[in-house]
Design an enzyme around this catalytic site. Structure first.
Site, PDB file in Angstrom:
ATOM      1  N   CYS A  43     -44.626  54.830 -41.723  1.00 54.17           N
ATOM      2  CA  CYS A  43     -45.026  53.885 -42.761  1.00 54.17           C
ATOM      3  C   CYS A  43     -44.088  53.942 -43.951  1.00 54.17           C
ATOM      4  CB  CYS A  43     -46.466  54.172 -43.195  1.00 54.17           C
ATOM      5  SG  CYS A  43     -46.975  53.193 -44.608  1.00 54.17           S
ATOM      6  N   CYS A  48     -44.106  50.177 -42.838  1.00 51.87           N
ATOM      7  CA  CYS A  48     -44.748  49.282 -43.797  1.00 51.87           C
ATOM      8  C   CYS A  48     -44.001  49.118 -45.123  1.00 51.87           C
ATOM      9  CB  CYS A  48     -46.152  49.782 -44.157  1.00 51.87           C
ATOM     10  SG  CYS A  48     -46.945  50.835 -42.956  1.00 51.87           S
ATOM     11  N   LYS A  51     -40.344  47.785 -44.978  1.00 54.40           N
ATOM     12  CA  LYS A  51     -40.480  46.428 -44.409  1.00 54.40           C
ATOM     13  C   LYS A  51     -40.967  45.448 -45.474  1.00 54.40           C
ATOM     14  CE  LYS A  51     -44.175  45.047 -43.270  1.00 54.40           C
ATOM     15  NZ  LYS A  51     -45.015  45.308 -42.114  1.00 54.40           N
ATOM     16  N   ALA A 115     -42.025  70.822 -33.989  1.00 55.73           N
ATOM     17  CA  ALA A 115     -42.956  71.824 -33.467  1.00 55.73           C
ATOM     18  C   ALA A 115     -43.483  71.354 -32.121  1.00 55.73           C
ATOM     19  CB  ALA A 115     -44.114  72.015 -34.442  1.00 55.73           C
ATOM     20  N   TYR A 179     -46.141  41.553 -34.361  1.00 58.29           N
ATOM     21  CA  TYR A 179     -46.003  41.753 -35.818  1.00 58.29           C
ATOM     22  C   TYR A 179     -44.534  41.934 -36.240  1.00 58.29           C
ATOM     23  CZ  TYR A 179     -50.948  43.414 -36.654  1.00 58.29           C
ATOM     24  OH  TYR A 179     -52.300  43.565 -36.784  1.00 58.29           O
ATOM     25  N   ILE A 180     -43.886  42.933 -35.626  1.00 60.44           N
ATOM     26  CA  ILE A 180     -42.563  43.338 -36.121  1.00 60.44           C
ATOM     27  C   ILE A 180     -41.536  42.225 -35.881  1.00 60.44           C
ATOM     28  CG2 ILE A 180     -40.709  45.042 -35.837  1.00 60.44           C
ATOM     29  CD1 ILE A 180     -42.914  47.134 -35.276  1.00 60.44           C
ATOM     30  N   GLU A 183     -42.155  39.405 -38.419  1.00 59.55           N
ATOM     31  CA  GLU A 183     -41.856  39.867 -39.784  1.00 59.55           C
ATOM     32  C   GLU A 183     -40.339  39.909 -40.008  1.00 59.55           C
ATOM     33  OE1 GLU A 183     -45.852  42.574 -40.671  1.00 59.55           O
ATOM     34  OE2 GLU A 183     -44.043  43.589 -39.996  1.00 59.55           O
ATOM     35  N   ARG A 206     -49.704  37.004 -29.866  1.00 58.76           N
ATOM     36  CA  ARG A 206     -50.719  36.967 -28.802  1.00 58.76           C
ATOM     37  C   ARG A 206     -51.991  37.685 -29.268  1.00 58.76           C
ATOM     38  NH1 ARG A 206     -51.674  40.393 -24.191  1.00 58.76           N
ATOM     39  NH2 ARG A 206     -50.063  41.791 -24.955  1.00 58.76           N
ATOM     40  N   GLY A 263     -42.022  46.721 -28.246  1.00 63.54           N
ATOM     41  CA  GLY A 263     -43.082  47.672 -27.940  1.00 63.54           C
ATOM     42  C   GLY A 263     -42.859  49.012 -28.601  1.00 63.54           C
ATOM     43  N   ASP A 304     -51.168  56.858 -34.565  1.00 66.67           N
ATOM     44  CA  ASP A 304     -50.527  56.082 -33.494  1.00 66.67           C
ATOM     45  C   ASP A 304     -50.416  56.854 -32.181  1.00 66.67           C
ATOM     46  OD1 ASP A 304     -50.226  54.174 -35.439  1.00 66.67           O
ATOM     47  OD2 ASP A 304     -48.048  53.986 -35.250  1.00 66.67           O
ATOM     48  N   ALA A 342     -52.778  42.452 -41.662  1.00 67.54           N
ATOM     49  CA  ALA A 342     -51.901  41.348 -42.074  1.00 67.54           C
ATOM     50  C   ALA A 342     -50.599  41.410 -41.293  1.00 67.54           C
ATOM     51  CB  ALA A 342     -51.605  41.433 -43.563  1.00 67.54           C
ATOM     52  N   HIS A 437     -61.174  28.485 -59.634  1.00 67.18           N
ATOM     53  CA  HIS A 437     -60.382  27.273 -59.545  1.00 67.18           C
ATOM     54  C   HIS A 437     -59.301  27.228 -60.598  1.00 67.18           C
ATOM     55  CE1 HIS A 437     -59.681  23.064 -58.568  1.00 67.18           C
ATOM     56  NE2 HIS A 437     -59.681  22.807 -59.874  1.00 67.18           N
ATOM     57  N   GLU A 442     -60.196  29.842 -53.126  1.00 70.54           N
ATOM     58  CA  GLU A 442     -61.496  29.180 -53.342  1.00 70.54           C
ATOM     59  C   GLU A 442     -61.946  28.402 -52.106  1.00 70.54           C
ATOM     60  OE1 GLU A 442     -61.697  25.816 -56.172  1.00 70.54           O
ATOM     61  OE2 GLU A 442     -59.512  25.820 -56.197  1.00 70.54           O
TER      62      GLU A 442
HETATM   63  C1  LIG Z   1     -41.553  48.279 -38.656  1.00 69.75           C
HETATM   64  C2  LIG Z   1     -42.994  48.706 -38.836  1.00 69.75           C
HETATM   65  C3  LIG Z   1     -43.752  48.096 -39.804  1.00 69.75           C
HETATM   66  C4  LIG Z   1     -45.087  48.479 -39.970  1.00 69.75           C
HETATM   67  N1  LIG Z   1     -45.801  47.838 -40.936  1.00 69.75           N
HETATM   68  C5  LIG Z   1     -47.099  48.176 -41.122  1.00 69.75           C
HETATM   69  C6  LIG Z   1     -47.872  47.523 -42.130  1.00 69.75           C
HETATM   70  O1  LIG Z   1     -47.403  46.623 -42.821  1.00 69.75           O
HETATM   71  N2  LIG Z   1     -49.159  47.931 -42.286  1.00 69.75           N
HETATM   72  C7  LIG Z   1     -49.719  48.917 -41.531  1.00 69.75           C
HETATM   73  O2  LIG Z   1     -50.901  49.258 -41.738  1.00 69.75           O
HETATM   74  N3  LIG Z   1     -49.009  49.543 -40.555  1.00 69.75           N
HETATM   75  C8  LIG Z   1     -47.715  49.195 -40.344  1.00 69.75           C
HETATM   76  N4  LIG Z   1     -46.983  49.837 -39.377  1.00 69.75           N
HETATM   77  C9  LIG Z   1     -47.645  50.877 -38.550  1.00 69.75           C
HETATM   78  C10 LIG Z   1     -47.705  52.224 -39.300  1.00 69.75           C
HETATM   79  O3  LIG Z   1     -46.415  52.578 -39.743  1.00 69.75           O
HETATM   80  C11 LIG Z   1     -48.263  53.304 -38.392  1.00 69.75           C
HETATM   81  O4  LIG Z   1     -49.502  52.866 -37.873  1.00 69.75           O
HETATM   82  C12 LIG Z   1     -48.484  54.622 -39.152  1.00 69.75           C
HETATM   83  O5  LIG Z   1     -47.294  55.085 -39.719  1.00 69.75           O
HETATM   84  C13 LIG Z   1     -49.046  55.683 -38.197  1.00 69.75           C
HETATM   85  O6  LIG Z   1     -49.167  56.918 -38.842  1.00 69.75           O
HETATM   86  P1  LIG Z   1     -49.163  58.281 -38.008  1.00 69.75           P
HETATM   87  O7  LIG Z   1     -49.499  59.362 -38.956  1.00 69.75           O
HETATM   88  O8  LIG Z   1     -49.964  58.117 -36.789  1.00 69.75           O
HETATM   89  O9  LIG Z   1     -47.673  58.439 -37.485  1.00 69.75           O
HETATM   90  P2  LIG Z   1     -46.294  58.426 -38.252  1.00 69.75           P
HETATM   91  O10 LIG Z   1     -46.415  57.866 -39.610  1.00 69.75           O
HETATM   92  O11 LIG Z   1     -45.328  57.792 -37.326  1.00 69.75           O
HETATM   93  O12 LIG Z   1     -45.946  59.967 -38.434  1.00 69.75           O
HETATM   94  C14 LIG Z   1     -45.619  60.783 -37.358  1.00 69.75           C
HETATM   95  C15 LIG Z   1     -44.620  61.820 -37.834  1.00 69.75           C
HETATM   96  O13 LIG Z   1     -44.538  62.855 -36.867  1.00 69.75           O
HETATM   97  C16 LIG Z   1     -43.195  63.309 -36.804  1.00 69.75           C
HETATM   98  N5  LIG Z   1     -43.045  64.015 -35.527  1.00 69.75           N
HETATM   99  C17 LIG Z   1     -43.108  63.489 -34.276  1.00 69.75           C
HETATM  100  N6  LIG Z   1     -43.022  64.476 -33.358  1.00 69.75           N
HETATM  101  C18 LIG Z   1     -42.909  65.658 -34.044  1.00 69.75           C
HETATM  102  C19 LIG Z   1     -42.804  67.024 -33.657  1.00 69.75           C
HETATM  103  N7  LIG Z   1     -42.831  67.386 -32.377  1.00 69.75           N
HETATM  104  N8  LIG Z   1     -42.691  67.956 -34.619  1.00 69.75           N
HETATM  105  C20 LIG Z   1     -42.673  67.615 -35.941  1.00 69.75           C
HETATM  106  N9  LIG Z   1     -42.785  66.341 -36.356  1.00 69.75           N
HETATM  107  C21 LIG Z   1     -42.910  65.362 -35.429  1.00 69.75           C
HETATM  108  C22 LIG Z   1     -42.391  62.025 -36.939  1.00 69.75           C
HETATM  109  O14 LIG Z   1     -41.065  62.299 -37.369  1.00 69.75           O
HETATM  110  C23 LIG Z   1     -43.210  61.268 -37.973  1.00 69.75           C
HETATM  111  O15 LIG Z   1     -42.750  61.521 -39.279  1.00 69.75           O
HETATM  112  C24 LIG Z   1     -45.643  49.499 -39.171  1.00 69.75           C
HETATM  113  C25 LIG Z   1     -44.865  50.120 -38.198  1.00 69.75           C
HETATM  114  C26 LIG Z   1     -43.548  49.733 -38.026  1.00 69.75           C
HETATM  115  C27 LIG Z   1     -42.714  50.419 -36.980  1.00 69.75           C
END
Ligand SMILES: Cc1cc2nc3c(=O)[nH]c(=O)nc-3n(C[C@H](O)[C@H](O)[C@H](O)COP(=O)(O)OP(=O)(O)OC[C@H]3O[C@@H](n4cnc5c(N)ncnc54)[C@H](O)[C@@H]3O)c2cc1C
Length: 472
Positions: A43, A48, A51, A115, A179-180, A183, A206, A263, A304, A342, A437, A442
């Protein structure tokens, strides 16, 4: 004295992991977080936030054009990609620091390394090979973009690289319809790149409400984005300085940059999950119950990596609920119903509740209120852009079950409407609210005429996989 080094070890310093770590530490747990790349996760670093900054940048073009109808004369504005990226990077660095300080300030320990699990209570740190034990482990490793397996795919970028291009390409071909994809089509088009969008389906987004999909398709065409539907990329060849992209329908285009937005996959590979006994689903996602608990009782997963609803606020809430339940004696779970979302396309889209094709399956007596109009601002700007607003009401209970919008500030407006829907607001409640208004919003409290035609055919598209998973 406990036999573990920490009470909680969090793998992943993104939205879900950092929130969980901070809240658990606040409840008195001894917490550690490992992050292999940069604190803040997708994010903050490449999702997010950057972006949205790029979206703002792209939309200035419309503002400059619209200003003329309001009496302004502007010198031809010039855009500097390097300045935008440098300013964006500075802001991201600032936010990254805040995320780190939030963990450390709460008493958590940070390991700046990868890790992986050795067993259900032990992780190994890639940097030095040290083993660390914890009573509870939270996997919050997020996801990553995937490219299709076609000849020349290595020449294409994904959203990860789009934030760090050395220059704004003169022409971009984006593959995808989620989305991506839409955008970034808006971003590149707004900044002046010749933009092509190639999508294998017949319409972008979709699973969203059909009226929003139709509305956005019309606006993309008006903006002269070259939208090619029912098409896909067959191969990419590198030429002198640019790329030749051959589509499955035989067409070929020369562009400076190809971007796949086709994807995202959960980050579960080589994490040691099998060694610990954690079960995965078909897409490689970690399977969890409503409390975010995996098949191993002391290992949890949020965000995610669980591929539920891939949005930042959802990862944050799941992390918070986990920490409160496990360390704060406050059992809670994330409610995945009525999550507003959004799409920051231009114009933008926002929605909460069911789209019409799903609502009419659940509520056979569905009333549809639909407005499509040119907003006041564009009477003087002359811009040929429409707003679409839609309310879906269960006629049996009068409850509003869907609220959808395409148009300026849709995200801001629908965020507020989401409160009403979450509270169970009825159409009568909307009607009893006095209009503010003149505003676009509205319209949601002044819609009086039901759309005559019956609801759209049921199951016209499959239920939406909500969030930034982009498997479109
Ligand atoms: C281009 C784009 C635009 C987006 N825009 C929006 C938006 O406008 N609004 C919205 O709500 N969501 C948006 N999202 C989705 C949003 O970014 C994710 O849903 C959110 O970041 C998920 O959080 P998370 O904590 O699950 O994972 P992440 O934020 O991805 O964090 C996971 C972290 O784990 C770390 N990691 C992975 N494996 C290991 C390991 N083995 N050891 C140590 N560290 C590790 C990674 O480096 C990463 O920093 C967007 C995503 C993308 C790709």
């Amino acid at each position: 004295m406990t036999r573990f080094d920490f009470d909680l070890f969090v793998i992943g310093g993104g939205s879900g992991g950092v929130r969980a770590a901070r809240i658990a530490a606040g409840h008195g747990a001894r917490v550690a977080v490992a992050e292999e790349y940069r604190f803040g996760g997708t994010c903050v670093i490449r999702g997010c936030v950057p972006k949205k900054l790029l979206v703002y940048a792209g939309r200035f073009r419309d503002e400059f054009e619209d200003a003329q109808g309001y009496g302004w004369t502007l010198e031809a504005p010039r855009f500097d990609w390097s300045a935008l990226i440098a300013n964006k990077d500075m802001e991201i660095k600032r936010l990254e620091g805040i995320y780190r300080r939030n963990v450390e300030g709460a008493g958590g320990k940070i390991f700046d390394t990868r890790a992986t699990l050795v067993d259900a209570h032990t992780v190994v740190l890639a940097d030095g090979g040290r083993k660390v034990t914890a009573g509870t482990i939270l996997v919050a490793t997020g996801g990553h973009p995937v490219k299709p397996d076609i000849p020349g795919a290595e020449h294409a970028i994904t959203s990860n690289e789009a934030f760090h291009l050395d220059e704004l390409p003169a022409s971009v071909l984006i593959v995808g319809g989620g989305y991506i994809a839409v955008e970034f089509a808006g971003i590149f088009d707004g900044l002046g790149a010749e933009t092509t969008l190639v999508y294998r389906g017949d319409k972008v987004l979709r699973g969203f409400d059909e009226d929003l999909r139709d509305g956005l398709m019309a606006e993309l065409f008006k903006r002269e984005i070259d939208v090619r539907v029912n098409a896909n990329v067959a191969r990419i060849e590198k030429n002198w300085g640019d790329y030749t992209v051959t589509l499955t329908d035989g067409a070929s285009l020369d562009v400076e940059c190809v971007m796949f937005a086709t994807g995202r996959s959960p980050n579960t590979a080589d994490l040691g999950l099998e060694k610990a006994g954690v079960k995965l689903g078909k897409q490689g996602e970690i399977r969890v119950d409503a409390q975010s608990r995996t098949s191993v009782s002391n290992i949890y997963a949020v965000g995610d990596v669980t591929d539920r609803v891939n949005l930042t606020p959802v990862a944050i809430r799941e992390g918070h609920a986990f920490a409160d339940s496990v360390f704060g004696k406050k059992p809670s779970s994330m409610d995945h119903d009525l999550i507003p979302t959004a799409v920051f396309s231009t114009p933008e889209i926002a929605t909460v509740g069911l789209p019409e094709h799903e609502a009419c399956e659940v509520y056979p007596n569905l009333d549809v209120y639909l407005a499509r109009f040119r907003p006041l601002k564009h009477t003087l700007s002359g811009r040929d852009e429409f707003v679409v607003m839609k309310l879906l009401v269960d006629a049996e209970t009068d409850k509003v079950v869907g609220c959808h919008m395409m148009g300026p500030d849709a995200a801001e407006i629908v965020q507020m409407a989401a409160i009403a829907l979450k509270m169970g607001a009825t159409k009568a409640d909307f009607d009893a609210t006095v209009a503010l208004h003149p505003s676009v919003a509205e319209e949601f409290v002044t819609m009086r005429t039901k759309r005559g035609a019956p609801a759209r055919p049921a199951a016209r598209t499959p239920p939406r996989k909500r969030g930034y998973d982009e498997t479109s």
